[in-house]
Design an enzyme around this catalytic site. Structure first.
Site, mmCIF file in Angstrom:
data_model
loop_
_atom_site.group_PDB
_atom_site.id
_atom_site.type_symbol
_atom_site.label_atom_id
_atom_site.label_comp_id
_atom_site.label_asym_id
_atom_site.label_seq_id
_atom_site.Cartn_x
_atom_site.Cartn_y
_atom_site.Cartn_z
ATOM 1 N N HIS A 67 -3.980 -12.025 -5.090
ATOM 2 C CA HIS A 67 -4.086 -13.233 -5.910
ATOM 3 C C HIS A 67 -5.163 -13.071 -6.997
ATOM 4 O O HIS A 67 -4.919 -13.340 -8.179
ATOM 5 C CB HIS A 67 -4.419 -14.424 -5.006
ATOM 6 C CG HIS A 67 -4.661 -15.704 -5.736
ATOM 7 N ND1 HIS A 67 -3.698 -16.666 -5.903
ATOM 8 C CD2 HIS A 67 -5.773 -16.190 -6.362
ATOM 9 C CE1 HIS A 67 -4.197 -17.685 -6.590
ATOM 10 N NE2 HIS A 67 -5.462 -17.415 -6.875
ATOM 11 N N GLU A 68 -6.343 -12.628 -6.594
ATOM 12 C CA GLU A 68 -7.451 -12.547 -7.558
ATOM 13 C C GLU A 68 -7.208 -11.483 -8.629
ATOM 14 O O GLU A 68 -7.649 -11.636 -9.773
ATOM 15 C CB GLU A 68 -8.768 -12.288 -6.821
ATOM 16 C CG GLU A 68 -9.158 -13.376 -5.827
ATOM 17 C CD GLU A 68 -9.321 -14.761 -6.450
ATOM 18 O OE1 GLU A 68 -9.661 -14.851 -7.643
ATOM 19 O OE2 GLU A 68 -9.088 -15.753 -5.730
ATOM 20 N N HIS A 128 -5.625 -13.017 -11.491
ATOM 21 C CA HIS A 128 -6.575 -13.638 -12.429
ATOM 22 C C HIS A 128 -7.230 -12.595 -13.321
ATOM 23 O O HIS A 128 -7.361 -12.788 -14.528
ATOM 24 C CB HIS A 128 -7.672 -14.373 -11.656
ATOM 25 C CG HIS A 128 -7.219 -15.642 -10.997
ATOM 26 N ND1 HIS A 128 -6.370 -16.542 -11.600
ATOM 27 C CD2 HIS A 128 -7.536 -16.183 -9.784
ATOM 28 C CE1 HIS A 128 -6.161 -17.564 -10.789
ATOM 29 N NE2 HIS A 128 -6.850 -17.366 -9.682
ATOM 30 N N HIS A 167 -3.274 -20.310 -12.214
ATOM 31 C CA HIS A 167 -2.535 -20.762 -11.027
ATOM 32 C C HIS A 167 -1.159 -21.311 -11.385
ATOM 33 O O HIS A 167 -0.986 -21.971 -12.397
ATOM 34 C CB HIS A 167 -3.345 -21.837 -10.294
ATOM 35 C CG HIS A 167 -4.529 -21.282 -9.581
ATOM 36 N ND1 HIS A 167 -5.709 -21.975 -9.414
ATOM 37 C CD2 HIS A 167 -4.718 -20.075 -8.991
ATOM 38 C CE1 HIS A 167 -6.569 -21.217 -8.751
ATOM 39 N NE2 HIS A 167 -5.992 -20.065 -8.492
#
Lengths: 117, 195
Positions: B128-129, B132, B138
Site C-alpha cells: 500500500h505505502e 503512495h 487512496h
C-alpha cells in the site's frame, strides 16, 4: 491503552475476528449518536475527520456538539469509503472508522510533500 | 483510483530504477532482518510487474531514493505514530521517498506463526505505502490495495484493476505485463464471490 476495547461487528464475512482498536476505541460509544446531541468526547471524532481530510475548518477548537459540520464530514466519509450514506454513526461506519489504517489523508491529499535540505 | 494533488510522479525517464534502503535505526524486534527484507522485496515486485520501474535494494541509506524506517511515536515529521493499531504507517508522495512504519505494531509475515489478534501483515502495508511513494492516493474501491484501511490478520497484496489502472496512468505499462490475464483473474474472483 488497556481494556476496555471496543469490539466491532465485522463488516467482512471473511474476516470474522474482533478488532481491538486502542487509538480510536472510544469512538465505539458514539454508535447511533445523532445530529443535535452534545456528546462528551465527540470532538475527538471531529479531529479524526479533520486529520483524514473530511472536515475543513479554520477554527480547530472542536466542540462536543454533533453539528452540521460533523454530519457533512460523515457523509463525505461514507461516500468515499463505499459505505451506506446515512449521515449517521451506524455500526458499519463506526467499525470502519476504528479500523487500523494508513496515516495519509483521504481527500486530495497534499500531505507528505517535503523539501529536500 | 486517485492521485495526490498536482499528480506528482518520479520524473526521471522511463524505464526508471529506484533504490531503497532501510534505516540503520530500525527498532522493530519481532521480525528478523531477512523476514523484513523479503516482505519488502515481494511488495516492490507487485508494482514492478505492472509498470516499467525497477526497485533495487541499496546499503547506502543516505543516497537511496526510498528510505524505509520503523519508528515509535514522534519521529520528527509532524505525524507521530500512535502505538498499537490506529495509524499503521505513512509514506511521502513523489519524489521524496520517505516511508515510515509504526514500530509499535505487531508486524507479521506469516499468520500461522504470529497468532496475535492484532497482527498486521507487513507485505500488505508495504505494498500500500509503495503505491503512495509512486504517486497514488487512496481509492474508494474496498478490494484495492490503495483502500486506506487494513484489518488485523488481513492480507491484501495483489494489485487490483483499480490499482493497476491508476499506476499505469502515471508510468505506463510494463512491457511484460499481461493485462488480459490479470483482467480474467479479477473477473473469475468476482464471479466466485457472486456465486
Amino acid at each position: 491503552r488497556t481494556s476496555p476495547f471496543f469490539s466491532s461487528k465485522p463488516t467482512n464475512p471473511t474476516n470474522n475476528h474482533k478488532i481491538r482498536s486502542y487509538t480510536w476505541h472510544e469512538f465505539g460509544k458514539f454508535v447511533d449518536a445523532t445530529r443535535g446531541n452534545n456528546i462528551n468526547g465527540i470532538s475527538e471524532l471531529k479531529k479524526y475527520f479533520h486529520r483524514f481530510g473530511y472536515l475543513k475548518m479554520d477554527n480547530l477548537n472542536f466542540t462536543d456538539l454533533f453539528d452540521d459540520h460533523l454530519e457533512h464530514a460523515l457523509i463525505k466519509y461514507q461516500e468515499k469509503l463505499g459505505l451506506s450514506v446515512t449521515g449517521k454513526l451506524d455500526e458499519n461506519t463506526v467499525s470502519q472508522i476504528i479500523s487500523p489504517r494508513c496515516g495519509v489523508s483521504d481527500s486530495a491529499p497534499k500531505f507528505m510533500h517535503a523539501k529536500r535540505h | 483510483y486517485a492521485f495526490f494533488s498536482g499528480r506528482p510522479r518520479w520524473s526521471r525517464s522511463i524505464p526508471i530504477t529506484l533504490t531503497y534502503a532501510f534505516s540503520p535505526e530500525n527498532v522493530i524486534t519481532s521480525l528478523s532482518k531477512s523476514e523484513i527484507k523479503d516482505a519488502f522485496r515481494r511488495a516492490f515486485s507487485h508494482w514492478a510487474s505492472v509498470i516499467p520501474v525497477t526497485f533495487l535494494e541499496s546499503k547506502d541509506y543516505g543516497f537511496a531514493d526510498i528510505k524505509i524506517g520503523f519508528y515509535k511515536g514522534d519521529h520528527g515529521d509532524g505525524e507521530p505514530f500512535d502505538g498499537v493499531l490506529g495509524v499503521l504507517a505513512h509514506a511521502f508522495s513523489p519524489e521524496t521517498g520517505r516511508f515510515h512504519l509504526d514500530a509499535a505494531e505487531t508486524w507479521a509475515v506469516d499468520f500461522d506463526r504470529k497468532k496475535s489478534d492484532e497482527a498486521i501483515d507487513l507485505e500488505s502495508v508495504a505494498t500500500h505505502e509503495i503505491g503512495h511513494l509512486l504517486g497514488l492516493a487512496h481509492t474508494s474501491v474496498q478490494e484495492a490495495v490503495m483502500f486506506p484501511s487494513l484489518r488485523p490478520r488481513e492480507k491484501k497484496v495483489d494489485l487490483k484493476i483499480d490499482d493497476i489502472k491508476g499506476i499505469q496512468a502515471l508510468y505506463g505499462s510494463n512491457p511484460n505485463f499481461n493485462d488480459q490475464a490479470r483482467s480474467e483473474s479479477d473477473t473469475s474472483i468476482s464471479n466466485g464471490v457472486a456465486l
